[in-house]
Scaffold this motif. Structure first.
Motif, PDB file in Angstrom:
ATOM      1  N   HIS A   1       0.832  -1.205   0.000  1.00  0.00           N
ATOM      2  CA  HIS A   1       0.000   0.000   0.000  1.00  0.00           C
ATOM      3  C   HIS A   1       0.873   1.264   0.000  1.00  0.00           C
ATOM      4  O   HIS A   1       0.606   2.227   0.733  1.00  0.00           O
ATOM      5  CB  HIS A   1      -0.942   0.018   1.207  1.00  0.00           C
ATOM      6  CG  HIS A   1      -1.763  -1.231   1.348  1.00  0.00           C
ATOM      7  ND1 HIS A   1      -2.707  -1.605   0.414  1.00  0.00           N
ATOM      8  CD2 HIS A   1      -1.771  -2.194   2.309  1.00  0.00           C
ATOM      9  CE1 HIS A   1      -3.276  -2.740   0.809  1.00  0.00           C
ATOM     10  NE2 HIS A   1      -2.716  -3.118   1.938  1.00  0.00           N
ATOM     11  N   ASP A   2       1.927   1.230  -0.811  1.00  0.00           N
ATOM     12  CA  ASP A   2       2.848   2.368  -0.954  1.00  0.00           C
ATOM     13  C   ASP A   2       3.568   2.703   0.345  1.00  0.00           C
ATOM     14  O   ASP A   2       4.049   3.829   0.524  1.00  0.00           O
ATOM     15  CB  ASP A   2       2.100   3.611  -1.465  1.00  0.00           C
ATOM     16  CG  ASP A   2       1.490   3.396  -2.842  1.00  0.00           C
ATOM     17  OD1 ASP A   2       2.107   2.651  -3.628  1.00  0.00           O
ATOM     18  OD2 ASP A   2       0.419   3.951  -3.125  1.00  0.00           O
ATOM     19  N   LYS A   3       3.657   1.756   1.275  1.00  0.00           N
ATOM     20  CA  LYS A   3       4.357   1.962   2.529  1.00  0.00           C
ATOM     21  C   LYS A   3       5.281   0.778   2.796  1.00  0.00           C
ATOM     22  O   LYS A   3       5.010  -0.334   2.368  1.00  0.00           O
ATOM     23  CB  LYS A   3       3.369   2.116   3.702  1.00  0.00           C
ATOM     24  CG  LYS A   3       2.496   3.359   3.616  1.00  0.00           C
ATOM     25  CD  LYS A   3       1.577   3.441   4.833  1.00  0.00           C
ATOM     26  CE  LYS A   3       0.683   4.668   4.766  1.00  0.00           C
ATOM     27  NZ  LYS A   3      -0.236   4.745   5.934  1.00  0.00           N
ATOM     28  N   GLU A   4       6.370   1.064   3.495  1.00  0.00           N
ATOM     29  CA  GLU A   4       7.298  -0.007   3.851  1.00  0.00           C
ATOM     30  C   GLU A   4       6.732  -0.820   5.003  1.00  0.00           C
ATOM     31  O   GLU A   4       6.312  -0.272   6.022  1.00  0.00           O
ATOM     32  CB  GLU A   4       8.660   0.578   4.230  1.00  0.00           C
ATOM     33  CG  GLU A   4       9.450   1.121   3.041  1.00  0.00           C
ATOM     34  CD  GLU A   4      10.862   1.491   3.419  1.00  0.00           C
ATOM     35  OE1 GLU A   4      11.147   1.534   4.646  1.00  0.00           O
ATOM     36  OE2 GLU A   4      11.683   1.742   2.522  1.00  0.00           O
ATOM     37  N   SER A   5       6.718  -2.126   4.830  1.00  0.00           N
ATOM     38  CA  SER A   5       6.224  -3.038   5.862  1.00  0.00           C
ATOM     39  C   SER A   5       7.226  -4.175   6.023  1.00  0.00           C
ATOM     40  O   SER A   5       8.061  -4.425   5.151  1.00  0.00           O
ATOM     41  CB  SER A   5       4.850  -3.597   5.483  1.00  0.00           C
ATOM     42  OG  SER A   5       3.911  -2.556   5.281  1.00  0.00           O
TER      43      SER A   5
END
Length: 313
Positions: free
Chosen positions: A80-84
């Motif tokens: 979701h366009d975020k680093e996880s």
């Protein structure tokens, strides 16, 4: 990518060809590269490329002439366009003279060895090297867990007026990450327990002490994962309660407004009935309209005072 390394005089350097006491680092290797290493070391190609399958579980297998160790390590991916955070397999193959590491990415677990930042590191002492890798994996898990808890703290600090549904989604992703971590850490723990009974390669007394430290660090990471999961559950419940309470306040305000507005609506509805004016109170009285408006205002004010006394407002 396939590279050869060996330590001499406590310093690591890259080699052009395969030699004795070599560390073979494979980062997302192709099938051709895997076949080349498998032929040189007389190892099954499926074992060489096993770590490239993200669904591979942690395990240790004793084969004819070599040992395969698969463990899960933490990694960063974009969701979701975020680093996880997630986990990926790391394969370690031990032969009589060489050690092979296989991973889909250039993990920081191994970078510390390439940067000469690990004390008493030698590619010739294979079991110690394995335990040092496993120790770095446990430490990396703990570091990532602290970062996850810091992210949770930042979300928790926004609980109140700034709480949004996006924060609930972020907490759910953090909780999912902890589930992956817990599963991987438990599987790694099983591998560590089997290594305590490993007798194929020579182990020094300090190697066994290091393995004990690895087991302790892995258990600590498991405990941290469980604690942070419980805290995230509490934070998520708190945020859900805050959002529900905010919705209840909005509904209460709308209900009060509807109640107050119902009074003039009822009175004006009665006076709007199509009947003879002689039956309507104050129809022929001077300033009758203003009197009716005043009565409606007084009734509304009295209801507001009553609601405030009942602590509904």
């Amino acid at each position: 990518m396939v590279k050869f390394y060996r330590t001499d005089d406590k310093l690591i350097h890259e080699l052009d060809t395969l030699q004795g006491g070599t560390w073979i680092q494979m980062v997302n290797p192709s099938v051709a590269e895997g076949q080349m290493v498998a032929d040189d070391l007389n190892v099954d190609i499926e074992d060489v490329l096993a770590a490239l399958d993200e669904e591979e579980s942690s395990r240790i297998e004793l084969q004819d002439g070599y040992t395969l160790i698969l463990v899960d390590i933490p990694s960063i991916e974009t969701r979701h366009d975020k680093e996880s955070y997630t986990t990926i397999p790391l394969g370690i193959i031990l032969t009589d003279d060489e050690i092979v590491t296989v991973c889909t990415e250039d993990t920081p677990v191994l970078q510390v060895f390439l940067n000469n930042r690990v004390k008493e590191f030698s590619t010739k002492k294979k079991m110690r090297f394995v335990y040092q890798i496993l120790y770095r994996i446990s430490v990396l898990y703990q570091n990532d867990l602290r970062i996850i808890d810091k992210m949770r703290t930042e979300i928790e600090e926004r609980v109140g007026e700034d709480t949004e549904e996006d924060d609930l989604i972020a907490l759910h992703e953090l909780e999912s990450t902890l589930v992956y971590f817990a599963t991987s850490l438990r599987a790694n723990g099983v591998v560590l327990e089997r290594l305590t009974r490993y007798k194929r390669l020579e182990q020094y007394p300090e190697d066994k002490e290091l393995l004990g430290d690895v087991i302790v660090e892995n258990k600590q990471a498991i405990e941290m994962t469980g604690i942070y999961r419980d805290i995230i559950n509490g934070t998520r419940e708190l945020m859900s309660t805050v959002i529900d309470n905010r919705l209840n306040n909005v509904m209460k305000s709308l209900t009060i407004i509807t109640l107050i507005m119902a009074i003039p609506t009822v009175i004006s509805g009665i006076y709007g009935m199509n009947v003879s004016s002689k039956w309507v109170p104050l129809a022929t009285t001077a300033h009758g309209f203003m009197i009716i408006i005043g009565v409606m205002v007084v009734i509304c004010v009295l209801i507001l005072i009553l609601l405030k006394k009942k602590r509904i407002l």
